[in-house]
Design an enzyme around this catalytic site. Structure first.
Site, PDB file in Angstrom:
ATOM      1  N   HIS A 106       0.813  -1.215   0.000  1.00  0.00           N
ATOM      2  CA  HIS A 106       0.000   0.000   0.000  1.00  0.00           C
ATOM      3  C   HIS A 106       0.843   1.260   0.000  1.00  0.00           C
ATOM      4  CE1 HIS A 106       0.776   0.706   4.271  1.00  0.00           C
ATOM      5  NE2 HIS A 106       0.303  -0.483   4.582  1.00  0.00           N
ATOM      6  N   CYS A 137       2.516  -4.872   6.742  1.00  0.00           N
ATOM      7  CA  CYS A 137       2.345  -4.639   5.306  1.00  0.00           C
ATOM      8  C   CYS A 137       3.651  -4.170   4.663  1.00  0.00           C
ATOM      9  CB  CYS A 137       1.261  -3.587   5.072  1.00  0.00           C
ATOM     10  SG  CYS A 137      -0.381  -4.125   5.595  1.00  0.00           S
TER      11      CYS A 137
END
Length: 166
Positions: free
Chosen positions: A124, A141
């Site tokens: 992301h 992430c």
């Protein structure tokens, strides 16, 4: 009179078009991305077409970057082979591509510890108002700059293999 009105309207339209900003949904018509490789130690993400590197990005990882993700909340980024399995155009982190963590092995390992393996692991961009204060700030992430996730989002298709290495 009509010609002058038309000309004025056309000039105004072109002026506004010139001020338009680049959208976050880019188009890509280059070679297919056949796999994504993340080298955690080098903090690098590579988009590959077979053996050829198409793009390279520097990344931030989970706040506890060493080792494979074991359980929810450990701050680690997974290691192993997964798939890009979803995309989120409305992400709180600009845009995001989902990774198929946890797999059956991850779930079994966490269950043996009496814990949840966690989930929602993504590649992301940055959260709104992000102010960098060091590396490795995510909950597990892989984070890149917003302009980079726009490019990755356009290039990588669902079902693409992603390999995360130590």
């Amino acid at each position: 009179m009509k010609r002058r009105l038309f000309t004025t309207g056309a000039i105004a339209t072109m002026a506004l078009a010139g001020c338009a900003t680049r959208g976050r949904f880019l188009r890509y018509d280059g070679p297919e991305v056949t796999s994504v490789v993340v080298n955690k130690g080098a903090r690098s993400l590579y988009l590959l077409n077979h053996n050829d590197v198409l793009r390279h990005y520097k990344v931030d990882l989970g706040f506890a970057p060493v080792g494979h993700k074991q359980i929810e909340g450990d701050g680690r980024t997974p290691e192993g082979s997964y798939l890009i399995d979803r995309r989120n155009p409305n992400s709180d982190f600009h845009l995001s591509l989902g990774i198929s963590y946890p797999n059956s092995t991850d779930r079994a390992r966490a269950r043996a510890m009496g814990k949840s393996p966690g989930g929602d692991i993504f590649i992301h961009g940055q959260p709104v108002g992000y102010r960098p204060n060091g590396r490795d700030w995510t909950a597990g992430c892989i984070a890149v700059q917003d302009t980079e996730i726009e490019e990755i989002y356009a290039m990588v298709r669902d079902g693409t293999l992603i390999t995360l290495r130590a």
